[in-house]
Scaffold this motif. Structure first.
Motif, PDB file in Angstrom:
ATOM      1  N   ARG A   1       0.840  -1.201   0.000  1.00 42.25           N
ATOM      2  CA  ARG A   1       0.000   0.000   0.000  1.00 42.25           C
ATOM      3  C   ARG A   1       0.877   1.254   0.000  1.00 42.25           C
ATOM      4  NH1 ARG A   1      -1.766   0.479   5.047  1.00 42.25           N
ATOM      5  NH2 ARG A   1      -0.657   2.402   5.330  1.00 42.25           N
ATOM      6  N   ARG A   2       1.922   1.227   0.810  1.00 46.80           N
ATOM      7  CA  ARG A   2       2.851   2.349   0.893  1.00 46.80           C
ATOM      8  C   ARG A   2       3.493   2.598  -0.470  1.00 46.80           C
ATOM      9  NH1 ARG A   2       8.681   2.150   3.800  1.00 46.80           N
ATOM     10  NH2 ARG A   2       8.995   4.379   3.997  1.00 46.80           N
ATOM     11  N   ALA A   3       3.928   1.536  -1.134  1.00 48.46           N
ATOM     12  CA  ALA A   3       4.564   1.670  -2.447  1.00 48.46           C
ATOM     13  C   ALA A   3       3.578   2.217  -3.481  1.00 48.46           C
ATOM     14  CB  ALA A   3       5.121   0.328  -2.898  1.00 48.46           C
ATOM     15  N   ARG A   4       2.324   1.770  -3.429  1.00 45.90           N
ATOM     16  CA  ARG A   4       1.308   2.273  -4.360  1.00 45.90           C
ATOM     17  C   ARG A   4       1.036   3.753  -4.123  1.00 45.90           C
ATOM     18  NH1 ARG A   4      -1.751  -2.323  -3.155  1.00 45.90           N
ATOM     19  NH2 ARG A   4      -3.095  -1.000  -1.903  1.00 45.90           N
ATOM     20  N   GLU A   5       0.893   4.140  -2.850  1.00 47.36           N
ATOM     21  CA  GLU A   5       0.639   5.547  -2.523  1.00 47.36           C
ATOM     22  C   GLU A   5       1.796   6.438  -2.989  1.00 47.36           C
ATOM     23  OE1 GLU A   5       0.098   5.621   1.680  1.00 47.36           O
ATOM     24  OE2 GLU A   5      -1.957   4.870   1.595  1.00 47.36           O
ATOM     25  N   PHE A   6       3.004   5.983  -2.734  1.00 46.68           N
ATOM     26  CA  PHE A   6       4.169   6.766  -3.125  1.00 46.68           C
ATOM     27  C   PHE A   6       4.275   6.856  -4.643  1.00 46.68           C
ATOM     28  CE2 PHE A   6       8.697   7.454  -3.999  1.00 46.68           C
ATOM     29  CZ  PHE A   6       8.877   8.626  -3.298  1.00 46.68           C
ATOM     30  N   ALA A   7       4.028   5.758  -5.343  1.00 48.10           N
ATOM     31  CA  ALA A   7       4.069   5.770  -6.812  1.00 48.10           C
ATOM     32  C   ALA A   7       3.020   6.726  -7.374  1.00 48.10           C
ATOM     33  CB  ALA A   7       3.866   4.360  -7.364  1.00 48.10           C
ATOM     34  N   ALA A   8       1.852   6.760  -6.773  1.00 48.06           N
ATOM     35  CA  ALA A   8       0.806   7.683  -7.216  1.00 48.06           C
ATOM     36  C   ALA A   8       1.233   9.133  -6.967  1.00 48.06           C
ATOM     37  CB  ALA A   8      -0.510   7.382  -6.502  1.00 48.06           C
TER      38      ALA A   8
ATOM     39  N   ARG B   1      10.552   8.453   4.914  1.00 50.33           N
ATOM     40  CA  ARG B   1       9.728   9.003   6.000  1.00 50.33           C
ATOM     41  C   ARG B   1       8.235   8.969   5.659  1.00 50.33           C
ATOM     42  NH1 ARG B   1      14.113  11.710   5.085  1.00 50.33           N
ATOM     43  NH2 ARG B   1      15.640  12.108   6.694  1.00 50.33           N
ATOM     44  N   TRP B   2       7.848   8.198   4.667  1.00 52.65           N
ATOM     45  CA  TRP B   2       6.471   8.182   4.186  1.00 52.65           C
ATOM     46  C   TRP B   2       5.477   7.843   5.285  1.00 52.65           C
ATOM     47  CZ3 TRP B   2       4.601  10.156  -0.097  1.00 52.65           C
ATOM     48  CH2 TRP B   2       3.297   9.836  -0.482  1.00 52.65           C
ATOM     49  N   ASP B   3       5.780   6.857   6.108  1.00 51.87           N
ATOM     50  CA  ASP B   3       4.861   6.450   7.179  1.00 51.87           C
ATOM     51  C   ASP B   3       4.776   7.490   8.292  1.00 51.87           C
ATOM     52  OD1 ASP B   3       4.230   4.083   5.897  1.00 51.87           O
ATOM     53  OD2 ASP B   3       5.851   2.969   6.881  1.00 51.87           O
ATOM     54  N   GLN B   4       5.750   8.367   8.389  1.00 47.07           N
ATOM     55  CA  GLN B   4       5.782   9.366   9.460  1.00 47.07           C
ATOM     56  C   GLN B   4       5.111  10.676   9.065  1.00 47.07           C
ATOM     57  OE1 GLN B   4       9.974   9.708  10.021  1.00 47.07           O
ATOM     58  NE2 GLN B   4      10.188   7.620  10.809  1.00 47.07           N
ATOM     59  N   LEU B   5       4.627  10.792   7.827  1.00 46.78           N
ATOM     60  CA  LEU B   5       4.022  12.047   7.377  1.00 46.78           C
ATOM     61  C   LEU B   5       2.766  12.392   8.161  1.00 46.78           C
ATOM     62  CD1 LEU B   5       4.480  11.903   3.512  1.00 46.78           C
ATOM     63  CD2 LEU B   5       5.746  13.246   5.160  1.00 46.78           C
ATOM     64  N   ARG B   6       1.906  11.428   8.437  1.00 50.11           N
ATOM     65  CA  ARG B   6       0.706  11.595   9.255  1.00 50.11           C
ATOM     66  C   ARG B   6      -0.069  12.875   8.929  1.00 50.11           C
ATOM     67  NH1 ARG B   6       2.133   7.359  11.706  1.00 50.11           N
ATOM     68  NH2 ARG B   6       3.541   7.095  13.438  1.00 50.11           N
ATOM     69  N   GLY B   7      -0.564  12.957   7.712  1.00 52.00           N
ATOM     70  CA  GLY B   7      -1.375  14.107   7.336  1.00 52.00           C
ATOM     71  C   GLY B   7      -0.594  15.253   6.733  1.00 52.00           C
ATOM     72  N   GLU B   8       0.720  15.233   6.834  1.00 52.40           N
ATOM     73  CA  GLU B   8       1.552  16.280   6.236  1.00 52.40           C
ATOM     74  C   GLU B   8       1.527  16.103   4.720  1.00 52.40           C
ATOM     75  OE1 GLU B   8       6.212  17.756   6.338  1.00 52.40           O
ATOM     76  OE2 GLU B   8       5.543  16.194   7.708  1.00 52.40           O
ATOM     77  N   ASP B   9       1.556  17.197   3.998  1.00 55.96           N
ATOM     78  CA  ASP B   9       1.534  17.160   2.545  1.00 55.96           C
ATOM     79  C   ASP B   9       2.858  16.588   2.024  1.00 55.96           C
ATOM     80  OD1 ASP B   9       1.046  17.552  -0.129  1.00 55.96           O
ATOM     81  OD2 ASP B   9       1.266  19.740  -0.055  1.00 55.96           O
TER      82      ASP B   9
ATOM     83  N   ALA C   1      13.827   9.899  -2.345  1.00 56.03           N
ATOM     84  CA  ALA C   1      14.248   8.796  -1.477  1.00 56.03           C
ATOM     85  C   ALA C   1      14.084   9.185  -0.010  1.00 56.03           C
ATOM     86  CB  ALA C   1      15.697   8.407  -1.771  1.00 56.03           C
ATOM     87  N   GLY C   2      14.420  10.426   0.317  1.00 56.45           N
ATOM     88  CA  GLY C   2      14.231  10.898   1.680  1.00 56.45           C
ATOM     89  C   GLY C   2      12.766  10.940   2.078  1.00 56.45           C
ATOM     90  N   THR C   3      11.919  11.358   1.147  1.00 57.52           N
ATOM     91  CA  THR C   3      10.481  11.394   1.410  1.00 57.52           C
ATOM     92  C   THR C   3       9.931   9.984   1.580  1.00 57.52           C
ATOM     93  OG1 THR C   3      10.235  13.443   0.179  1.00 57.52           O
ATOM     94  CG2 THR C   3       8.241  12.170   0.537  1.00 57.52           C
TER      95      THR C   3
END
Length: 179
Positions: free
Chosen positions: A11-18, A59-67, A54-56
């Motif tokens: 799911r994380r990979a799909r969200e990031f790819a989108a 930290r993808w799981d730590q964004l918690r609502g951040e754009d 790569a940095g984003t």
């Protein structure tokens, strides 16, 4: 337990790819403006953007609502600021209009005018006082409006020669020919 983690990673990979599919073009344009490379050959910009993405992603799981766009733009700005010594000299005019600016001027100009980031946010991102951000932005705009496009600029300097401390406009020191 393994299936849940695999599903979460997928799911994380799909969200990031989108996210990359939607914002990648604009982020690459920002990186190209920062590095002042021609759009046809933007190797350094692509490298810079890849590192920021790569940095984003890390930290993808730590964004918690951040754009994620804001986060990636901050990462891009920070990475460019750290590597700006590689881009410290104004480039040749065929690289585009921003090549005549110093890296700091390009960074401030792109964040403030192209991306529309508030002055205070830009200042906090770069670790500068807001009045310094305002001055750098005004100077960058003045250089871009100048038809000579910064011919009077000293290499590696932030300011035109005639604005250096202690040099009177039109003096030999202001022109860089001695005291």
């Amino acid at each position: 337990m393994g299936r849940r983690r695999a599903a979460r990673d997928e799911r994380r990979a799909r969200e990031f790819a989108a996210f990359v599919a939607g914002a990648g073009g604009r982020l690459l344009h920002v990186a190209t403006l920062l590095t002042a490379e021609p759009p046809q050959r933007c190797v350094a910009a692509e490298r810079l953007l890849t590192a920021a993405l790569a940095g984003t992603y890390a930290r993808w799981d730590q964004l918690r609502g951040e754009d994620p766009y804001e986060r990636t733009r901050q990462e891009l700005a920070a990475r460019f600021a750290c590597s700006a010594w590689r881009h410290r000299r104004p480039g040749p005019p065929e690289h585009g209009p921003l090549a005549a600016l110093t890296p700091r001027e390009r960074l401030v100009l792109v964040l403030r005018l192209h991306e529309g980031v508030a002055e205070e946010v830009t200042a906090a991102t770069l670790g500068l006082p807001p009045d310094r951000v305002r001055a750098v932005c005004a100077r960058a705009v003045a250089v871009l409006r100048d038809p000579d496009h910064g011919r009077d600029r000293a290499p590696g300097r932030d300011r035109p020669r005639d604005q250096r401390a202690g040099a009177a406009p039109g003096s030999r020191a202001a022109e860089g020919r001695g005291p």
